[in-house]
Design a protein around this motif. Structure first.
Motif, PDB file in Angstrom:
ATOM      1  N   GLY A   1       0.827  -1.211   0.000  1.00 45.21           N
ATOM      2  CA  GLY A   1       0.000   0.000   0.000  1.00 45.21           C
ATOM      3  C   GLY A   1       0.858   1.255   0.000  1.00 45.21           C
ATOM      4  O   GLY A   1       1.924   1.298   0.599  1.00 45.21           O
TER       5      GLY A   1
ATOM      6  N   GLN B   1       2.607   4.684   0.667  1.00 49.11           N
ATOM      7  CA  GLN B   1       2.978   5.425   1.877  1.00 49.11           C
ATOM      8  C   GLN B   1       2.895   6.914   1.571  1.00 49.11           C
ATOM      9  O   GLN B   1       2.982   7.324   0.421  1.00 49.11           O
ATOM     10  CB  GLN B   1       4.409   5.088   2.307  1.00 49.11           C
ATOM     11  CG  GLN B   1       4.645   3.628   2.619  1.00 49.11           C
ATOM     12  CD  GLN B   1       4.171   3.239   4.003  1.00 49.11           C
ATOM     13  OE1 GLN B   1       3.753   4.092   4.775  1.00 49.11           O
ATOM     14  NE2 GLN B   1       4.194   1.953   4.303  1.00 49.11           N
TER      15      GLN B   1
ATOM     16  N   ALA C   1      -3.417   0.449   4.443  1.00 45.75           N
ATOM     17  CA  ALA C   1      -2.383  -0.558   4.714  1.00 45.75           C
ATOM     18  C   ALA C   1      -2.730  -1.423   5.925  1.00 45.75           C
ATOM     19  O   ALA C   1      -1.863  -2.124   6.451  1.00 45.75           O
ATOM     20  CB  ALA C   1      -1.027   0.111   4.908  1.00 45.75           C
TER      21      ALA C   1
ATOM     22  N   GLU D   1      -3.108  -0.744   8.887  1.00 47.79           N
ATOM     23  CA  GLU D   1      -2.377  -0.390  10.107  1.00 47.79           C
ATOM     24  C   GLU D   1      -3.376  -0.078  11.223  1.00 47.79           C
ATOM     25  O   GLU D   1      -4.521   0.304  10.970  1.00 47.79           O
ATOM     26  CB  GLU D   1      -1.485   0.829   9.826  1.00 47.79           C
ATOM     27  CG  GLU D   1      -0.317   0.477   8.900  1.00 47.79           C
ATOM     28  CD  GLU D   1       0.262   1.664   8.159  1.00 47.79           C
ATOM     29  OE1 GLU D   1       1.443   1.603   7.786  1.00 47.79           O
ATOM     30  OE2 GLU D   1      -0.477   2.648   7.912  1.00 47.79           O
ATOM     31  N   ASN D   2      -2.921  -0.241  12.439  1.00 46.33           N
ATOM     32  CA  ASN D   2      -3.746   0.030  13.604  1.00 46.33           C
ATOM     33  C   ASN D   2      -3.744   1.536  13.869  1.00 46.33           C
ATOM     34  O   ASN D   2      -2.681   2.153  13.847  1.00 46.33           O
ATOM     35  CB  ASN D   2      -3.159  -0.725  14.804  1.00 46.33           C
ATOM     36  CG  ASN D   2      -4.140  -0.876  15.944  1.00 46.33           C
ATOM     37  OD1 ASN D   2      -4.743   0.098  16.397  1.00 46.33           O
ATOM     38  ND2 ASN D   2      -4.297  -2.102  16.420  1.00 46.33           N
ATOM     39  N   PRO D   3      -4.903   2.142  14.117  1.00 44.64           N
ATOM     40  CA  PRO D   3      -4.898   3.599  14.341  1.00 44.64           C
ATOM     41  C   PRO D   3      -4.401   3.989  15.725  1.00 44.64           C
ATOM     42  O   PRO D   3      -4.138   5.169  15.971  1.00 44.64           O
ATOM     43  CB  PRO D   3      -6.374   3.973  14.175  1.00 44.64           C
ATOM     44  CG  PRO D   3      -7.122   2.745  14.582  1.00 44.64           C
ATOM     45  CD  PRO D   3      -6.265   1.573  14.149  1.00 44.64           C
ATOM     46  N   TYR D   4      -4.277   3.014  16.619  1.00 48.03           N
ATOM     47  CA  TYR D   4      -3.861   3.321  17.987  1.00 48.03           C
ATOM     48  C   TYR D   4      -2.373   3.017  18.166  1.00 48.03           C
ATOM     49  O   TYR D   4      -1.842   2.104  17.539  1.00 48.03           O
ATOM     50  CB  TYR D   4      -4.710   2.531  18.987  1.00 48.03           C
ATOM     51  CG  TYR D   4      -6.166   2.851  18.816  1.00 48.03           C
ATOM     52  CD1 TYR D   4      -6.674   4.089  19.204  1.00 48.03           C
ATOM     53  CD2 TYR D   4      -7.031   1.937  18.207  1.00 48.03           C
ATOM     54  CE1 TYR D   4      -8.013   4.413  18.996  1.00 48.03           C
ATOM     55  CE2 TYR D   4      -8.367   2.256  18.004  1.00 48.03           C
ATOM     56  CZ  TYR D   4      -8.852   3.494  18.395  1.00 48.03           C
ATOM     57  OH  TYR D   4     -10.163   3.821  18.179  1.00 48.03           O
ATOM     58  N   PRO D   5      -1.704   3.757  19.039  1.00 45.14           N
ATOM     59  CA  PRO D   5      -0.278   3.486  19.259  1.00 45.14           C
ATOM     60  C   PRO D   5      -0.085   2.144  19.953  1.00 45.14           C
ATOM     61  O   PRO D   5      -1.034   1.593  20.515  1.00 45.14           O
ATOM     62  CB  PRO D   5       0.163   4.641  20.169  1.00 45.14           C
ATOM     63  CG  PRO D   5      -1.070   5.116  20.844  1.00 45.14           C
ATOM     64  CD  PRO D   5      -2.205   4.870  19.883  1.00 45.14           C
ATOM     65  N   PRO D   6       1.131   1.607  19.950  1.00 43.81           N
ATOM     66  CA  PRO D   6       1.374   0.359  20.677  1.00 43.81           C
ATOM     67  C   PRO D   6       1.310   0.587  22.186  1.00 43.81           C
ATOM     68  O   PRO D   6       1.269   1.722  22.656  1.00 43.81           O
ATOM     69  CB  PRO D   6       2.778  -0.037  20.237  1.00 43.81           C
ATOM     70  CG  PRO D   6       3.429   1.228  19.798  1.00 43.81           C
ATOM     71  CD  PRO D   6       2.339   2.103  19.263  1.00 43.81           C
TER      72      PRO D   6
ATOM     73  N   SER E   1       1.865  -6.779  13.636  1.00 40.64           N
ATOM     74  CA  SER E   1       1.717  -5.561  12.831  1.00 40.64           C
ATOM     75  C   SER E   1       0.323  -4.964  12.896  1.00 40.64           C
ATOM     76  O   SER E   1       0.171  -3.752  12.734  1.00 40.64           O
ATOM     77  CB  SER E   1       2.044  -5.863  11.368  1.00 40.64           C
ATOM     78  OG  SER E   1       3.382  -6.260  11.235  1.00 40.64           O
ATOM     79  N   LYS E   2      -0.685  -5.792  13.108  1.00 33.62           N
ATOM     80  CA  LYS E   2      -2.059  -5.285  13.054  1.00 33.62           C
ATOM     81  C   LYS E   2      -2.603  -5.065  14.467  1.00 33.62           C
ATOM     82  O   LYS E   2      -2.720  -3.947  14.924  1.00 33.62           O
ATOM     83  CB  LYS E   2      -2.957  -6.263  12.286  1.00 33.62           C
ATOM     84  CG  LYS E   2      -2.341  -6.866  11.040  1.00 33.62           C
ATOM     85  CD  LYS E   2      -2.096  -5.866   9.934  1.00 33.62           C
ATOM     86  CE  LYS E   2      -1.533  -6.559   8.688  1.00 33.62           C
ATOM     87  NZ  LYS E   2      -1.148  -5.626   7.642  1.00 33.62           N
TER      88      LYS E   2
ATOM     89  N   SER F   1      -0.319  -3.104  16.942  1.00 32.55           N
ATOM     90  CA  SER F   1       0.134  -1.757  16.526  1.00 32.55           C
ATOM     91  C   SER F   1       1.645  -1.676  16.368  1.00 32.55           C
ATOM     92  O   SER F   1       2.253  -0.654  16.678  1.00 32.55           O
ATOM     93  CB  SER F   1      -0.308  -0.697  17.550  1.00 32.55           C
ATOM     94  OG  SER F   1      -1.677  -0.783  17.821  1.00 32.55           O
ATOM     95  N   LEU F   2       2.265  -2.756  15.888  1.00 31.79           N
ATOM     96  CA  LEU F   2       3.727  -2.750  15.773  1.00 31.79           C
ATOM     97  C   LEU F   2       4.218  -3.059  14.357  1.00 31.79           C
ATOM     98  O   LEU F   2       5.252  -3.720  14.181  1.00 31.79           O
ATOM     99  CB  LEU F   2       4.333  -3.722  16.791  1.00 31.79           C
ATOM    100  CG  LEU F   2       4.302  -3.230  18.243  1.00 31.79           C
ATOM    101  CD1 LEU F   2       4.746  -4.324  19.209  1.00 31.79           C
ATOM    102  CD2 LEU F   2       5.187  -1.994  18.429  1.00 31.79           C
ATOM    103  N   ALA F   3       3.499  -2.544  13.360  1.00 28.30           N
ATOM    104  CA  ALA F   3       3.936  -2.747  11.966  1.00 28.30           C
ATOM    105  C   ALA F   3       5.359  -2.237  11.761  1.00 28.30           C
ATOM    106  O   ALA F   3       6.141  -2.816  11.003  1.00 28.30           O
ATOM    107  CB  ALA F   3       2.982  -2.047  11.005  1.00 28.30           C
ATOM    108  N   GLY F   4       5.697  -1.145  12.466  1.00 25.94           N
ATOM    109  CA  GLY F   4       7.015  -0.535  12.298  1.00 25.94           C
ATOM    110  C   GLY F   4       8.137  -1.319  12.948  1.00 25.94           C
ATOM    111  O   GLY F   4       9.312  -1.008  12.742  1.00 25.94           O
TER     112      GLY F   4
END
Lengths: 351, 351
Positions: B18, B20, B31, B33-38, B209-210, B213-216
């Protein structure tokens, strides 16, 4: 128990890395790790990292690190590929550049991962023996092949060859990709980066694990023509789109930007290496001339395996390879001066 | 310019992730991704990390993370494999478990990386079409094969199948390895982990990752019998001994130990998903029933590609696939309530 699916499983002998120990009293001279911590800039990055951003995938081009590498090595960003340690980069290079039916060539004594990747990717290969002084003869690399890979300095010998030698290899192999694995280049050797403009078939692989004290962060890179880098990118993006995490990208970039710390650390290790070689010689060792952060040494009278085991009992870990030609040698990583003194006195006592 | 080495290069079409964007005003729903922080525990780990230790290679067994996973999922550590994102884990699973000449089976509409890995590893495969409601029929997975891989919930449909369905697939394929890719399982589905004791040929792959919230950070894992995990370990150790860096190992373990935060976040996304589905339906969308952190939706009268482009102009990124059967659909990641309101009003205005 019946396991009808067993024939679909991969059978393979993996690479075996140097032994780890959780004992903090161990003097660990067996994995070619740097005895000094990484640049303090790495600590700053971790302390200030905005972890909220970890919810997102890393920047797909890892531009922060790519830009830092381009600046540090005076290259265009299109000439740079990055991966999860140089093992990852090399594994992707094997898949990207060694795609013919002809055997690839590498020395009989070299990084022991090369034959493992050949096995994993079903790449045919041929070992070219080092000469009696453990030197590579460039004229041995003239036969038809599917590619060439050489570490410079070579491992586990530590022997470095100059750029004339690299040019000979390249001129003998104009129809193959030649990979120079420069994992240990920063300890006194000269990188082949200056040859990139002249040789479109040259690939240079480096790592932050040794000279930048970042083995724990997993960062490696390749330098080559933009065309070859685009092939590496395509293979990488067919394997795992995002191999480098966001923290690593930023921390590695910060380390690269701290050039003074890097040079100081390398010089300290080079100095300790030269002192270590002399000390080992006074104890009766023959030491292979090294330009790496380790030395390969054999004792005139005591067997390497015995020294290895005795040292281990005293919590000093060095590396012993049960491999023909070097099975009476020890590979000793260069630690701090203090660690090398301790090694020296332990050896003096047991010999 | 003559390039006699060109025939030795790999030719491959990579997976395309997806888009960036570096624009912080973009609402990024493309992508998954989770909208909330880890979990805030991740921040603590980074702030307090002893970076001096990064000079050393990571713990070879990544025991801190392995132990946290074993505890979180009530498994033995021998049943756990970890890698650099679930893409890394899946790529290694393909190499470890799909080693026959027979085609592996997966749906025609599924994670688009599967055929890319087949191409990279030269694994033959056969697509099994989803039915007219985008459902998988387990009786379609009865033919002789080299392995089976299915995401549950499936992507990009979001459709979840229960454990009876998974058992049917397993019973139809007792002589192959069956991989269930549970990247999206935490958004309301039930993991097949409870079936591991019964089926020695089952492999479950998950990701941080989903739902975490740790895709990064790049963390994925596989759960299977100790025997299958040992094969994965051997293949991994033939590719790259240390794929996970020391920071990631500790940060991921801390996240896993914060179960309450994890469940709260998942529940928020599940609630927003249900509200989003209703809202999209009021705007004239048909929404495929989803148990993931995204929905696949088609509008009764306006073309998906036009909606996609109009939204992009307004800095709202969703995903559009130019793929047969779903080329009039949008895949929309579930963001925060606020982001979904903004999407709703943008859609209301343009429809």
């Amino acid at each position: 128990m019946c396991k009808p699916w067993s024939d679909k499983l991969r059978k393979i002998q993996p690479y075996v890395a140097g032994e780890q120990s959780k004992n903090p009293n161990v003097i660990k001279l067996n994995a070619n790790e740097n005895p000094y911590p990484p640049s303090p800039k790495v600590k700053e990055v971790l302390s200030n990292f905005n972890t909220d951003n970890l919810r997102k995938y890393p920047a797909s081009d890892a531009s922060e690190l790519r830009t830092a590498l381009a600046k540090a090595y005076n290259l265009d960003t299109s000439q740079i590929f990055m991966g999860n340690g140089s093992d990852d980069v090399l594994a992707l290079c094997f898949q990207a550049f060694f795609c013919s039916d002809k055997p690839i060539l590498f020395p009989d004594l070299t990084y022991s991962f090369y034959p493992v990747w050949c096995s994993l990717f079903k790449t045919p290969y041929k070992n070219i023996p080092l000469d009696e002084n453990f030197r590579i003869n460039p004229d041995d690399y003239k036969e038809e092949n599917g590619g060439v890979i050489l570490p410079n300095p070579n491992a586990p010998t530590g022997i470095y060859e100059n750029l004339d030698f690299i040019e000979k290899i390249l001129n003998n192999n104009t129809d193959s990709i030649v990979i120079i694995d420069e994992a240990y280049i920063d300890f006194g050797g000269q990188s082949a980066i200056s040859l990139l403009d002249k040789y479109q078939n040259l690939v240079i692989v480096q790592t932050m694990s040794k000279s930048r004290s970042l083995a724990g962060l997993r960062v490696g890179y390749a330098f080559a023509s933009a065309e070859l880098i685009s092939v590496l990118d395509a293979v990488k993006n067919s394997y795992n789109s995002y191999t480098m995490d966001s923290v690593t990208i930023s921390a590695a970039a910060a380390s690269l930007n701290d050039d003074k710390y890097f040079k100081d650390t390398c010089n300290k290790i080079i100095n300790t290496r030269q002192k270590t070689i002399k000390a080992l010689e006074t104890l009766g060792f023959d030491v292979v001339p090294s330009m790496a952060n380790f030395v390969l040494a054999t004792h005139k009278s005591v067997k390497a395996i015995n020294i290895f085991e005795q040292l281990k009992k005293q919590n000093i870990f060095v590396r012993y390879f049960k491999i023909p030609r070097i099975d009476n040698y020890l590979r000793i990583t260069i630690g701090t001066d203090d660690e090398m003194y301790k090694l020296f006195y332990a050896l003096k006592k047991l010999l």
